[in-house]
Motif scaffolding. Structure first.
Motif, PDB file in Angstrom:
ATOM      1  N   ARG A 229       0.833  -1.211   0.000  1.00 23.30           N
ATOM      2  CA  ARG A 229       0.000   0.000   0.000  1.00 23.30           C
ATOM      3  C   ARG A 229       0.850   1.235   0.000  1.00 23.30           C
ATOM      4  O   ARG A 229       1.810   1.295   0.753  1.00 23.30           O
ATOM      5  CB  ARG A 229      -0.928   0.011   1.187  1.00 23.30           C
ATOM      6  N   PRO A 230       0.498   2.273  -0.722  1.00 27.20           N
ATOM      7  CA  PRO A 230      -0.314   2.142  -1.912  1.00 27.20           C
ATOM      8  C   PRO A 230       0.651   2.119  -3.080  1.00 27.20           C
ATOM      9  O   PRO A 230       1.379   3.057  -3.260  1.00 27.20           O
ATOM     10  CB  PRO A 230      -1.137   3.426  -1.896  1.00 27.20           C
ATOM     11  N   GLY A 231       0.747   1.059  -3.776  1.00 30.49           N
ATOM     12  CA  GLY A 231       1.678   0.929  -4.899  1.00 30.49           C
ATOM     13  C   GLY A 231       1.171  -0.112  -5.849  1.00 30.49           C
ATOM     14  O   GLY A 231      -0.019  -0.419  -5.830  1.00 30.49           O
ATOM     15  N   PRO A 232       2.048  -0.647  -6.667  1.00 31.82           N
ATOM     16  CA  PRO A 232       1.605  -1.622  -7.661  1.00 31.82           C
ATOM     17  C   PRO A 232       0.907  -2.820  -7.005  1.00 31.82           C
ATOM     18  O   PRO A 232      -0.052  -3.356  -7.550  1.00 31.82           O
ATOM     19  CB  PRO A 232       2.909  -2.067  -8.320  1.00 31.82           C
ATOM     20  N   ALA A 233       1.377  -3.191  -5.789  1.00 33.65           N
ATOM     21  CA  ALA A 233       0.787  -4.362  -5.131  1.00 33.65           C
ATOM     22  C   ALA A 233      -0.626  -4.087  -4.633  1.00 33.65           C
ATOM     23  O   ALA A 233      -1.365  -5.005  -4.288  1.00 33.65           O
ATOM     24  CB  ALA A 233       1.672  -4.806  -3.973  1.00 33.65           C
ATOM     25  N   SER A 234      -0.982  -2.822  -4.564  1.00 37.56           N
ATOM     26  CA  SER A 234      -2.330  -2.512  -4.089  1.00 37.56           C
ATOM     27  C   SER A 234      -3.291  -2.342  -5.270  1.00 37.56           C
ATOM     28  O   SER A 234      -4.331  -1.724  -5.145  1.00 37.56           O
ATOM     29  CB  SER A 234      -2.319  -1.272  -3.206  1.00 37.56           C
ATOM     30  N   ALA A 235      -2.897  -2.870  -6.435  1.00 39.33           N
ATOM     31  CA  ALA A 235      -3.787  -2.815  -7.591  1.00 39.33           C
ATOM     32  C   ALA A 235      -5.133  -3.418  -7.207  1.00 39.33           C
ATOM     33  O   ALA A 235      -5.188  -4.418  -6.502  1.00 39.33           O
ATOM     34  CB  ALA A 235      -3.171  -3.581  -8.756  1.00 39.33           C
ATOM     35  N   GLY A 236      -6.177  -2.780  -7.635  1.00 38.01           N
ATOM     36  CA  GLY A 236      -7.496  -3.271  -7.263  1.00 38.01           C
ATOM     37  C   GLY A 236      -8.061  -2.505  -6.088  1.00 38.01           C
ATOM     38  O   GLY A 236      -9.222  -2.640  -5.751  1.00 38.01           O
ATOM     39  N   CYS A 237      -7.197  -1.698  -5.479  1.00 38.47           N
ATOM     40  CA  CYS A 237      -7.616  -0.855  -4.366  1.00 38.47           C
ATOM     41  C   CYS A 237      -8.111   0.476  -4.905  1.00 38.47           C
ATOM     42  O   CYS A 237      -7.559   1.005  -5.847  1.00 38.47           O
ATOM     43  CB  CYS A 237      -6.406  -0.586  -3.485  1.00 38.47           C
ATOM     44  N   THR A 238      -9.124   1.018  -4.289  1.00 40.84           N
ATOM     45  CA  THR A 238      -9.603   2.343  -4.673  1.00 40.84           C
ATOM     46  C   THR A 238      -9.414   3.305  -3.508  1.00 40.84           C
ATOM     47  O   THR A 238      -9.725   2.965  -2.361  1.00 40.84           O
ATOM     48  CB  THR A 238     -11.101   2.272  -5.057  1.00 40.84           C
ATOM     49  N   LEU A 239      -8.874   4.474  -3.815  1.00 43.38           N
ATOM     50  CA  LEU A 239      -8.667   5.487  -2.777  1.00 43.38           C
ATOM     51  C   LEU A 239      -9.970   6.257  -2.565  1.00 43.38           C
ATOM     52  O   LEU A 239     -10.580   6.722  -3.536  1.00 43.38           O
ATOM     53  CB  LEU A 239      -7.568   6.466  -3.201  1.00 43.38           C
ATOM     54  N   VAL A 240     -10.377   6.377  -1.322  1.00 37.92           N
ATOM     55  CA  VAL A 240     -11.603   7.119  -1.005  1.00 37.92           C
ATOM     56  C   VAL A 240     -11.275   8.169   0.059  1.00 37.92           C
ATOM     57  O   VAL A 240     -10.906   7.821   1.182  1.00 37.92           O
ATOM     58  CB  VAL A 240     -12.715   6.180  -0.489  1.00 37.92           C
TER      59      VAL A 240
END
Ligand SMILES: [Zn+2]
Length: 218
Positions: free
Chosen positions: A97-108
């Motif tokens: 977090r938050p980088g390439p490995a957090s793909a699929g994550c959305t920032l809110v």
């Protein structure tokens, strides 16, 4: 870069060298803090902590120069600081977090009460979220809003603050499965907890949070 643009940049550097947002001393151009204040930042461990039951990670403690930056972004309209904070978050983020490995994550971004938004003109959490999104290549979704009374945290006692944010958190539209809430500073985590509860109730599966600074020693 065109010669004229480079010259203009050089000239503006000479005329208006960077100013440290904490001590007003000289800072390198593009740097929000001078070398001394930057070195004084209390850096936090890479492991997330639990605040009001939500996993939270922040690169620095909310004190000294970090507090000055947060206040400048909030109260002095220093919107450009949002990108400097995002840079700190992205550069120091623990794996995942938050980088390439957090793909699929959305920032809110954590929402600001509409009354506060009107007087400030911008939501500092949203500005940081947008800058993180640009740097880390993550989508940003403004699906949360606040309603109800907008009593400021200042003046509420600790138990009240822990009980939750003033007003309530509303969710609009589709909610992503994996959410990384973004705020400028985390104190009790009560607001983040309320945001997480609202998102889980609407179908989110995993909700964690990142911030620029976190209060320690409570
Ligand atoms: Zn300084």
């Amino acid at each position: 870069m065109a010669m004229a643009a480079r010259f203009a940049e050089l000239l503006s550097g000479l005329v208006a060298p960077g100013m440290c947002w904490s001590c007003s001393g000289l800072a390198r151009r593009g740097e929000p803090l001078c070398a001394t204040c930057r070195a004084s930042l209390h850096r936090l461990a890479a492991e997330p902590v639990l605040a009001s039951g939500i996993r939270v990670w922040a690169p620095v403690a909310y004190s000294g120069a970090a507090r000055d930056l947060v206040r400048a972004l909030k109260f002095r309209g220093a919107i450009a600081l949002a990108d400097a904070m995002a840079a700190q978050i992205v550069a120091n983020a623990p794996p995942g977090r938050p980088g390439p490995a957090s793909a699929g994550c959305t920032l809110v971004p954590v929402p600001l009460h509409p009354r506060r938004l009107r007087s400030r003109g911008y939501n500092q959490a949203a500005a940081i979220a947008d800058a993180i999104g640009d740097r880390a290549g993550l989508p940003v979704l403004r699906c949360l809003s606040r309603s109800g009374p907008s009593i400021t945290q200042v003046g509420r006692d600790r138990a009240e603050r822990r009980a939750g944010p003033a007003g309530s958190i509303d969710v609009t539209g589709e909610v992503p499965e994996r959410v990384l809430l973004v705020d400028d500073v985390v104190t009790t985590g009560a607001t983040l907890g309320a945001c997480r509860d609202a998102l889980l109730a609407r179908g989110a599966r995993d909700v964690a949070a990142i911030a620029f600074a976190r209060t320690i020693g409570r």
